[in-house]
Design a protein around this motif. Structure first.
Motif, PDB file in Angstrom:
ATOM      1  N   ILE A 172       0.837  -1.199  -0.465  1.00 48.02           N
ATOM      2  CA  ILE A 172      -0.129  -0.019   0.055  1.00 48.02           C
ATOM      3  C   ILE A 172       0.562   1.211   0.294  1.00 48.02           C
ATOM      4  O   ILE A 172       0.853   1.730  -0.903  1.00 48.02           O
ATOM      5  CB  ILE A 172      -0.417  -0.246   1.123  1.00 48.02           C
ATOM      6  N   LEU A 173       1.729   1.199   0.722  1.00 44.19           N
ATOM      7  CA  LEU A 173       3.110   2.452   0.645  1.00 44.19           C
ATOM      8  C   LEU A 173       2.895   2.303  -0.430  1.00 44.19           C
ATOM      9  O   LEU A 173       3.500   3.826  -1.282  1.00 44.19           O
ATOM     10  CB  LEU A 173       3.667   2.062   2.224  1.00 44.19           C
ATOM     11  N   ARG A 174       4.234   1.692  -0.762  1.00 43.87           N
ATOM     12  CA  ARG A 174       4.726   1.559  -2.694  1.00 43.87           C
ATOM     13  C   ARG A 174       3.515   1.932  -3.399  1.00 43.87           C
ATOM     14  O   ARG A 174       4.405   2.664  -4.314  1.00 43.87           O
ATOM     15  CB  ARG A 174       5.461   0.227  -2.356  1.00 43.87           C
ATOM     16  N   SER A 175       2.700   1.404  -3.262  1.00 45.53           N
ATOM     17  CA  SER A 175       1.817   1.736  -4.208  1.00 45.53           C
ATOM     18  C   SER A 175       1.578   3.495  -4.197  1.00 45.53           C
ATOM     19  O   SER A 175       1.377   4.385  -5.650  1.00 45.53           O
ATOM     20  CB  SER A 175      -0.100   1.496  -4.410  1.00 45.53           C
ATOM     21  N   GLN A 176       1.378   4.213  -3.762  1.00 43.71           N
ATOM     22  CA  GLN A 176       2.047   5.682  -4.148  1.00 43.71           C
ATOM     23  C   GLN A 176       3.705   6.192  -4.120  1.00 43.71           C
ATOM     24  O   GLN A 176       3.076   7.376  -3.830  1.00 43.71           O
ATOM     25  CB  GLN A 176       1.442   6.412  -2.075  1.00 43.71           C
ATOM     26  N   VAL A 177       4.687   5.588  -4.182  1.00 44.47           N
ATOM     27  CA  VAL A 177       5.814   5.580  -4.094  1.00 44.47           C
ATOM     28  C   VAL A 177       6.481   5.770  -4.951  1.00 44.47           C
ATOM     29  O   VAL A 177       7.375   6.244  -6.228  1.00 44.47           O
ATOM     30  CB  VAL A 177       6.653   5.958  -2.792  1.00 44.47           C
ATOM     31  N   ASP A 178       5.938   4.378  -6.060  1.00 42.03           N
ATOM     32  CA  ASP A 178       6.611   4.237  -7.293  1.00 42.03           C
ATOM     33  C   ASP A 178       5.176   3.276  -8.112  1.00 42.03           C
ATOM     34  O   ASP A 178       4.788   2.892  -7.373  1.00 42.03           O
ATOM     35  CB  ASP A 178       8.079   3.145  -6.605  1.00 42.03           C
TER      36      ASP A 178
END
Ligand SMILES: Cc1ncc(COP(=O)(O)O)c(C=O)c1O
Length: 388
Positions: free
Chosen positions: A262-268
């Motif tokens: 979830i976190l990574r879906s916003q940053v890469d």
């Protein structure tokens, strides 16, 4: 304008590698020999089928779009890898890619920790283990690795209060820089510790394929209860000679994987598709090169460790990793000073043990990245200096 920078920057100094690199260039400009045992980047070449998979995929214009997620065939390749290599079954929801273990470790504490939460890390240990938690606002607190314990964690040495407050523990065997391996009983104690104190385990398994004298490199996840308490980060960098590609996987506890995704879906926007194709080729293709490289590392380990012991260095045979770890001569108070003196007198470049934490002081690390005849040449030069 006077620039000011964040408090976080206090965690950073220029890497010792940059300083050593400058000294190396100075020597090379003077035409002096250099034996670079500093950085752990394999000198072996990637296998042709792995490079072909990347280059073919790179010629397909469709592969330049955002990947967004890991491909089905990438999940299947990781499942195949874990089943055939470690005897571990993984579900898709227990797998995600990261851009190398370094990058994974630098961000994984974002979904896990609130500001000030304690993350237990090894001293001595690989630098990203302290930088990662600090970057994510957590507080790295060291556990000590002593030679008398074969550099294994003594769980009774971690104060009860610290263990109770800790949110996560970073563990990595075969261990860089201390070059020891952990037995099955160790992992059982680790999982019991994690369960007792509610501490998440992040196991960095970068070196399970570079392990010597018939030892078997396992996965943390092959031990009962591991998936309930943590994840493993496993890298293609060292097993397949792909350090520059930046491809690793976080596998294990599905809740951690889900939150991290979830976190990574916003940053890469996902791993470059040709890199995913390369990973599939590496993980599902022929594996002979892994054993061949391991055998060559062991020959280098023998040449370096035996050679340096013969010149008076206090050093054990590495049990695993692509490194060797030994004591600096007693007459030196600083591993940095010794490393620089050694470089000046012989052209041999190691990494000062202090680079890996306060308990690394008094040691030096060498990477097994040069062929045996060159190692023998370097050992002979060291012998002539009588530095030990
Ligand atoms: C213990 C350890 N973990 C992780 C890494 C980095 O792996 P990657 O290339 O996947 O970032 C290294 C590299 O030397 C390492 O020694």
């Amino acid at each position: 304008m006077k620039m000011t920078f964040s408090e976080k920057m206090k965690n950073f100094t220029t890497s010792a590698f940059n300083v050593l690199n400058e000294k190396k260039l100075e020597r090379q400009q003077k035409g002096l020999p250099v034996y670079n045992f500093s950085i752990g980047t394999p000198d072996f070449k990637p296998e042709p089928h792995i490079m072909q998979a990347l280059s073919q995929a790179a010629l397909d214009a469709e592969n330049y779009k955002y990947a967004i997620v890991d491909r089905e065939e990438t999940f299947s390749a990781v499942q195949h890898w874990y089943r055939s290599r470690y005897g571990v079954s993984l579900e898709k929801r227990e797998i995600m890619s990261v851009y190398g273990s370094q990058e994974g470790i630098s961000r994984i504490f974002l979904p896990l920790c609130n500001p000030g939460d304690i993350v237990l890390i090894p001293n001595p240990g690989y630098p990203i283990f302290s930088i990662g938690p600090a970057l994510c606002g957590a507080t790295p607190v060291c556990y000590n690795l002593y030679k008398k314990n074969r550099f294994l964690i003594d769980f009774d040495d971690i104060p009860e209060e610290t263990a109770r407050k800790a949110r996560a523990i970073v563990v990595s065997y075969p261990a860089n820089p201390v070059c020891t391996t952990a037995d099955d009983d160790f992992y059982k104690r680790l999982i019991a510790f994690a369960e007792k104190y509610n501490v998440i385990v992040i196991h960095d398994n970068a070196y399970s394929d570079i392990i010597f004298d018939g030892r078997i490199g396992k996965s943390f996840l092959s031990f009962p209860g591991a998936k309930e308490v943590g994840v493993e980060i496993n890298s293609l960098s060292k097993s397949y000679n792909l350090t520059g590609v930046r491809v690793s996987f976080v596998v294990g506890n599905p809740d951690i994987v889900r939150q991290f995704k979830i976190l990574r879906s916003q940053v890469d926007y996902g791993m470059f598709l040709p890199v995913q194709k390369l990973a599939v080729a590496a993980l599902t293709g022929p594996q002979e090169s892994v054993g061949r490289n391991r055998a060559e590392y062991q020959k280098r380990r023998d040449a370096l460790c035996k050679g340096l012991r013969s010149v008076g260095m206090d050093m054990e045979d590495s049990e695993g990793t692509m490194f060797a770890w030994g004591k600096i001569p007693a007459k030196y108070e600083s591993s940095e000073k010794f490393t620089l003196d050694l470089l000046e007198k012989t052209g041999v470049i190691g990494v000062p043990g202090s680079f890996f934490g306060s308990l690394g002081e008094g040691y030096i690390r060498f990477a097994l990245v040069l062929p045996v005849p060159v190692i023998e040449e370097a050992v002979d030069l060291i012998r002539k200096t009588r530095i030990f």
